[in-house]
Design a protein around this motif. Structure first.
Motif, mmCIF file in Angstrom:
data_model
loop_
_atom_site.group_PDB
_atom_site.id
_atom_site.type_symbol
_atom_site.label_atom_id
_atom_site.label_comp_id
_atom_site.label_asym_id
_atom_site.label_seq_id
_atom_site.Cartn_x
_atom_site.Cartn_y
_atom_site.Cartn_z
ATOM 1 N N PHE A 108 5.530 6.245 -8.377
ATOM 2 C CA PHE A 108 6.382 6.468 -7.207
ATOM 3 C C PHE A 108 6.779 7.927 -7.054
ATOM 4 O O PHE A 108 7.047 8.387 -5.955
ATOM 5 C CB PHE A 108 7.636 5.598 -7.268
ATOM 6 C CG PHE A 108 7.375 4.138 -7.048
ATOM 7 C CD1 PHE A 108 6.766 3.685 -5.885
ATOM 8 C CD2 PHE A 108 7.749 3.207 -8.002
ATOM 9 C CE1 PHE A 108 6.533 2.338 -5.674
ATOM 10 C CE2 PHE A 108 7.540 1.857 -7.800
ATOM 11 C CZ PHE A 108 6.924 1.424 -6.641
ATOM 12 N N GLU A 109 6.822 8.658 -8.160
ATOM 13 C CA GLU A 109 7.220 10.061 -8.089
ATOM 14 C C GLU A 109 6.244 10.904 -7.263
ATOM 15 O O GLU A 109 6.593 11.984 -6.797
ATOM 16 C CB GLU A 109 7.384 10.663 -9.487
ATOM 17 C CG GLU A 109 6.117 10.742 -10.310
ATOM 18 C CD GLU A 109 5.790 9.510 -11.145
ATOM 19 O OE1 GLU A 109 5.037 9.654 -12.119
ATOM 20 O OE2 GLU A 109 6.270 8.400 -10.815
ATOM 21 N N PHE A 110 5.022 10.425 -7.064
ATOM 22 C CA PHE A 110 4.036 11.144 -6.261
ATOM 23 C C PHE A 110 3.883 10.565 -4.856
ATOM 24 O O PHE A 110 3.232 11.160 -4.011
ATOM 25 C CB PHE A 110 2.659 11.117 -6.934
ATOM 26 C CG PHE A 110 2.630 11.737 -8.296
ATOM 27 C CD1 PHE A 110 3.167 12.986 -8.524
ATOM 28 C CD2 PHE A 110 2.047 11.063 -9.355
ATOM 29 C CE1 PHE A 110 3.126 13.564 -9.775
ATOM 30 C CE2 PHE A 110 1.992 11.633 -10.617
ATOM 31 C CZ PHE A 110 2.544 12.883 -10.830
ATOM 32 N N ALA A 111 4.443 9.402 -4.602
ATOM 33 C CA ALA A 111 4.222 8.706 -3.330
ATOM 34 C C ALA A 111 4.994 9.360 -2.189
ATOM 35 O O ALA A 111 6.110 9.834 -2.356
ATOM 36 C CB ALA A 111 4.617 7.243 -3.459
ATOM 37 N N ASP B 216 -2.897 5.813 -14.475
ATOM 38 C CA ASP B 216 -1.576 5.196 -14.523
ATOM 39 C C ASP B 216 -1.428 4.004 -13.587
ATOM 40 O O ASP B 216 -0.824 2.995 -13.956
ATOM 41 C CB ASP B 216 -0.496 6.225 -14.192
ATOM 42 C CG ASP B 216 -0.347 7.281 -15.272
ATOM 43 O OD1 ASP B 216 -1.071 7.212 -16.283
ATOM 44 O OD2 ASP B 216 0.490 8.178 -15.100
ATOM 45 N N PHE B 217 -1.951 4.106 -12.361
ATOM 46 C CA PHE B 217 -1.743 3.029 -11.401
ATOM 47 C C PHE B 217 -2.873 2.005 -11.437
ATOM 48 O O PHE B 217 -2.651 0.834 -11.730
ATOM 49 C CB PHE B 217 -1.589 3.616 -9.998
ATOM 50 C CG PHE B 217 -1.138 2.625 -8.939
ATOM 51 C CD1 PHE B 217 -0.662 1.358 -9.253
ATOM 52 C CD2 PHE B 217 -1.182 2.978 -7.603
ATOM 53 C CE1 PHE B 217 -0.238 0.467 -8.269
ATOM 54 C CE2 PHE B 217 -0.763 2.106 -6.609
ATOM 55 C CZ PHE B 217 -0.294 0.844 -6.944
ATOM 56 N N PRO C 90 0.834 -1.205 0.000
ATOM 57 C CA PRO C 90 0.000 0.000 0.000
ATOM 58 C C PRO C 90 0.870 1.257 0.000
ATOM 59 O O PRO C 90 1.828 1.357 0.756
ATOM 60 C CB PRO C 90 -0.801 -0.109 1.302
ATOM 61 C CG PRO C 90 -0.732 -1.545 1.684
ATOM 62 C CD PRO C 90 0.572 -2.047 1.162
ATOM 63 N N LEU C 91 0.535 2.192 -0.871
ATOM 64 C CA LEU C 91 1.279 3.440 -1.003
ATOM 65 C C LEU C 91 0.422 4.618 -0.572
ATOM 66 O O LEU C 91 -0.770 4.671 -0.876
ATOM 67 C CB LEU C 91 1.705 3.656 -2.460
ATOM 68 C CG LEU C 91 2.821 2.748 -2.961
ATOM 69 C CD1 LEU C 91 2.854 2.740 -4.475
ATOM 70 C CD2 LEU C 91 4.151 3.222 -2.405
ATOM 71 N N VAL D 20 7.163 -2.074 5.849
ATOM 72 C CA VAL D 20 8.607 -1.884 5.968
ATOM 73 C C VAL D 20 9.305 -2.563 4.801
ATOM 74 O O VAL D 20 8.971 -3.679 4.415
ATOM 75 C CB VAL D 20 9.115 -2.466 7.307
ATOM 76 C CG1 VAL D 20 10.622 -2.368 7.407
ATOM 77 C CG2 VAL D 20 8.457 -1.743 8.474
ATOM 78 N N ASN D 21 10.259 -1.836 4.201
ATOM 79 C CA ASN D 21 11.015 -2.352 3.070
ATOM 80 C C ASN D 21 12.353 -1.635 3.016
ATOM 81 O O ASN D 21 12.609 -0.729 3.805
ATOM 82 C CB ASN D 21 10.221 -2.137 1.772
ATOM 83 C CG ASN D 21 10.058 -0.669 1.454
ATOM 84 O OD1 ASN D 21 10.869 -0.092 0.756
ATOM 85 N ND2 ASN D 21 9.010 -0.042 1.977
ATOM 86 N N ASP D 22 13.206 -2.020 2.092
ATOM 87 C CA ASP D 22 14.534 -1.411 1.972
ATOM 88 C C ASP D 22 14.613 -0.361 0.875
ATOM 89 O O ASP D 22 15.678 0.195 0.624
ATOM 90 C CB ASP D 22 15.578 -2.492 1.695
ATOM 91 C CG ASP D 22 15.756 -3.442 2.859
ATOM 92 O OD1 ASP D 22 15.558 -2.989 4.003
ATOM 93 O OD2 ASP D 22 16.067 -4.621 2.622
ATOM 94 N N ILE D 23 13.511 -0.072 0.207
ATOM 95 C CA ILE D 23 13.554 0.799 -0.962
ATOM 96 C C ILE D 23 12.853 2.129 -0.749
ATOM 97 O O ILE D 23 13.370 3.178 -1.109
ATOM 98 C CB ILE D 23 12.930 0.072 -2.171
ATOM 99 C CG1 ILE D 23 13.716 -1.199 -2.469
ATOM 100 C CG2 ILE D 23 12.883 0.975 -3.395
ATOM 101 C CD1 ILE D 23 13.068 -2.115 -3.472
#
Length: 139
Positions: free
Chosen positions: A115-118, A106-107, A89-90, A124-127
């Motif tokens: 991702f440019e708007f998120a 787009d999504f 979830p973003l 939890v993640n590493d990115i």
């Protein structure tokens, strides 16, 4: 435990199970949560909500649109969380009507999570940063 205590515990367990079932169902399909508390409304969340609903219906997408309360970062309203199976979830911040339309196109319809708007990812993640990576004042 008293009779009243047992009744309270039973009610709690029923509510908890109902919430877990609803949460599991939400993970199976795409959904959009728009923060429509007072802070979101003041920043234009109701107009953003209308765009999501209209664009999703026009495209015939199987996406549930939910109104939710304050997401905790009032400075970034209107805020929207989009969850699509296969993606974490973003959360998107400062969403306006144009961005809402783009997120649907787009999504939700095209598979590009924009991702440019998120602002943050909810897992939890590493990115990508999570909400825990953002400061919040303690008063």
């Amino acid at each position: 435990m008293s009779t009243q205590g047992i009744a309270v515990e039973q009610n709690y367990q029923e509510l908890k199970n109902e919430a877990l079932e609803k949460s599991d169902r939400l993970k199976e399909k795409a959904y959009v949560m728009v923060g429509t508390a007072t802070c979101g409304r003041a920043a234009g969340a109701l107009e953003v909500l209308d765009v999501f609903r209209r664009e999703i219906i026009q495209r015939g997408l199987d996406v549930e649109v939910l109104e939710v309360g304050c997401l905790g970062h009032c400075y970034a309203e209107p805020m929207v969380i989009i969850s699509v199976p296969g993606h974490p979830p973003l959360c998107y911040a400062y969403v306006d009507e144009g961005m809402a339309g783009r997120l649907v196109t787009d999504f939700l319809a095209g598979g590009d999570p924009c991702f440019e708007f998120a602002m943050a990812v909810l897992e939890v993640n590493d990115i990508f940063p999570t909400f825990a990576d953002y400061p919040r004042g303690v008063y």
